[in-house]
Each structure stands twice: as C-alpha cells, then as structure tokens.
Enzyme design. Sequence first.
Site, mmCIF file in Angstrom:
data_model
loop_
_atom_site.group_PDB
_atom_site.id
_atom_site.type_symbol
_atom_site.label_atom_id
_atom_site.label_comp_id
_atom_site.label_asym_id
_atom_site.label_seq_id
_atom_site.Cartn_x
_atom_site.Cartn_y
_atom_site.Cartn_z
ATOM 1 N N ARG A 190 -14.052 2.400 9.695
ATOM 2 C CA ARG A 190 -13.153 3.087 10.636
ATOM 3 C C ARG A 190 -12.916 4.545 10.294
ATOM 4 O O ARG A 190 -12.328 5.272 11.077
ATOM 5 C CB ARG A 190 -11.796 2.364 10.673
ATOM 6 N N LYS A 209 -7.701 2.092 -3.266
ATOM 7 C CA LYS A 209 -8.543 1.578 -2.171
ATOM 8 C C LYS A 209 -9.389 2.709 -1.580
ATOM 9 O O LYS A 209 -8.942 3.849 -1.492
ATOM 10 C CB LYS A 209 -7.657 0.972 -1.074
ATOM 11 N N GLN A 265 0.848 -1.191 0.000
ATOM 12 C CA GLN A 265 0.000 0.000 0.000
ATOM 13 C C GLN A 265 0.886 1.245 0.000
ATOM 14 O O GLN A 265 1.893 1.300 0.700
ATOM 15 C CB GLN A 265 -0.914 0.022 1.222
ATOM 16 N N HIS A 313 -12.997 1.112 4.691
ATOM 17 C CA HIS A 313 -11.982 1.037 5.744
ATOM 18 C C HIS A 313 -12.540 0.262 6.959
ATOM 19 O O HIS A 313 -12.201 0.551 8.097
ATOM 20 C CB HIS A 313 -11.573 2.455 6.165
#
Length: 392
Positions: A281, A254, A130, A278
């Site tokens: 979150r 993402k 990532q 997420h």
Amino acid sequence: MNLDKMMSVEQMQRGAVRRLPKMVSDFLDGGALDETTLRRNREAYEAVSLRQRVLVNLERIDPMTTVLGHGYDVPMIVSPMGLLTVCHPDADVAIAAAARAAGSLMVHSPWSGVSIEETFEAAGGRMWEQIAFWRQPGETDQHLSRARNLGVDTIVVAGDVAVSSKRERDLRHGTSMPPKPPVRDVLDVALHPRWVTRWLTGRKMTWGTYAISGRPIKMSEMERWMESNGGNTRATWDDVAELRRRWDGRLLVKGIMTPEDAELALHHGADGVFVSNHGGRQFDGQPGTLDVLPAIAEAVNGRGAVIVDGGVRRGSDIVTAIAAGADLVAGGRPFAYGLAAGGRAGVERVFEILLDELRTAMGSVGSTQISDLGAHVMNGGSHPPGRPAVHQ
Ligand SMILES: Cc1cc2nc3c(=O)[nH]c(=O)nc-3n(C[C@H](O)[C@H](O)[C@H](O)COP(=O)(O)O)c2cc1C
C-alpha cells in the site's frame, strides 16, 4: 451470511466485497500505483512448493508457539489497520476479541477509529500498540503514556509512513476524510442500504485515540488533523533510540524490507523486526515480503523476533513463512474481510480456517511442532537453514 460455509480467506473476501460499497472494498484491497508489490506478495508464496513427507506420526500436531514472552495457539497475529470502522462499526473491538479468543493478538493502529483503551479492554490485554512519530511530538508522548498506563507490553513503531502513498483506487473514489465521492459512488453506496444503516447508526468516524481539546475529532476535521500530524519526514533512527530509552517494554519496528534496516533496528534497541511492505500500500515496485524474508532472518540470526506480513492467505503460507525464517506471521486484509463479512464471528471464522489449513500443511510436510519447520520443508532449499527461534 452463513459463516460456516466459508471455506477460505478468498471466499471471505468475496463475502466482504458483496457487503461493502466499492469505495470501501477498494480501500481494503488496493495498493500503491500499479499494485506490483501487492501482487508480488502473493506471487512469492505461489512460487514456493512444499515437500510432502509421509508415514510420520501425526497424532499430535501442535501449532502453538511462544514469541517475545507471549504464547500463541496459532502463530498468526493481526497486523495494525487503520479506519476499519468503514468495514464494520465494531471494528477493532471485534478483531481484538476474536484474536484473543483464538489465542492470538492484534496490533492496534494509531490510525484506528477505536481508542487504544476500548480496544485493549476487548483484547483482554492481548494487544500490541503501534506508535507513530507524529509531527507534534506531544501527541506521540501522550500515546506512549496511554499505552504504558494500560499495561501494553509491546509497541510497534510505524517505520514506513514518512512519505505519502498514491493509491489510485482511493483517488478515483475520492476516498478522503470526509469522503468526496463522485456520483457513481453515491449511487453504489445507495445500493448497500445495510452498510448505510450501520454507518448512520453505528460508531462515528473519528481518530479513535486522538482528540482535539478533549473531544473526539469529527469526520470533517480528520484530514486537517492528519495533515498537521502525519507524514513526519524528520523521523529517523535517533527517534527510535529515544523511544527505546523511554519505553521499558518490547519494541519492534515495522516496515523492515532489507537486512541493513534489520541491523539498524537491532542496533537501536529493537527486540525484533516486522518485515512488511504495508501490504503493497505504500511503496510500489519493491519485492514481496517473502522474497526478502530469508536474508533478513539470516541477518537477525536469533538476536530478535522476526515477524512477517503481506499476502498470507492460506495455512500453507504460514508454514512457508516460518520455514523461511519468521517466528510469527501476521496478516491484515484476511481479518478485515472477516470483519466486513460477519463482525467478530467473521474474524473468528478466518482464524478457524487458517488454523485448520495450517494443521493440514504441518502434517503434510511431516512437522508436528512449529519449531520443526525450516528450509528443509521447502522444495528448492535455496533458503538458509532454520535459525534459533526467539523464545524469550
Ligand atoms: C485497511 C488497511 C489499513 C492499514 N492500516 C495500517 C496502519 O494503520 N499501520 C500500518 O503499519 N499498516 C497498516 N496497514 C498494513 C498492514 O498492517 C499490513 O502490513 C498489511 O495489511 C499486510 O498485508 P496483507 O493485507 O496482505 O495481510 C493497513 C492495511 C490495510 C489493508
């Protein structure tokens, strides 16, 4: 803990919660604000029912699939997760090795406490990286170079971290770096001596991949480093386009939750989209990922890979997600529970549980191949028909 007796992800979660101080289990389980989106991720799967078919030849149920040039023995990968060192000192190393053994892969997070190099080695190269747009672009450049030097073939752009999130569970526990817990948490930590011993003798808390003047960032410096780097509110699609120009491998974005953003991702050169909120979150009040998946898959229409995470806890959820348009499913917490409950063996057990349940669910809907799954396996059928999977 006898991992063989663990029958479900939920049971693994209970095992993890028993082993972890409350401030750590709340960090794992918690979501933003009222946790509405966190709940919606689960509710969306619970609202779906699948259509049982009988007397289909099920001698060879094959859960393998190929997406973006990788073959998967199970169509579920591990989503990026930061700071798993709080669950278990082996953290990403354990997850990467377990994912590799299961014929899956993990996405390594820039917020991880283990470096990209150490994790890549444990993953035997089956790892995606990532990439975050840090406020100091030099940090992002260095991260990209390190991924390239290792031979990482796929990067996942963190799209949904420009603004900070408010997780009230964490705020109540004073979960910052370094932690500033209230007295009740200090007492609770003391009641978990095994976790304390691990914390004192195991891997030190650092931002694994990042350093200050070549030395690991100490726990006391982590917050300051993140303050000067995280929350880059200036990052836009132009940065994705620029990254595209500089990165020859695959690129995914993402945090995609709308067809418009899926379109923008493809327009700016992404090879696919990672549908994610997420795990509830970041931004509370938005839908569950399964709620938005069919429209996004329809917009992508085979032009790129569609990966989805959020709330997947059963093999039947994997069937549902693929039937609703995903090429590949991902999960965060299930694997973190396995890690906390039993290190690498715990993560391997989570893969085993999900694979076993997936086979049963595939057989029950009368599909022996992942490519057979489509809207026809769901009751209600309001989802668009299956579109060509991305077998690139
Ligand atoms: C402890 C923890 C840390 C996370 N860290 C990151 C991260 O560093 N980058 C990211 O994009 N998402 C992060 N996420 C979100 C996951 O990648 C994933 O989207 C989410 O966990 C999926 O929901 P699930 O946990 O219900 O499977 C994190 C999630 C958890 C639980």
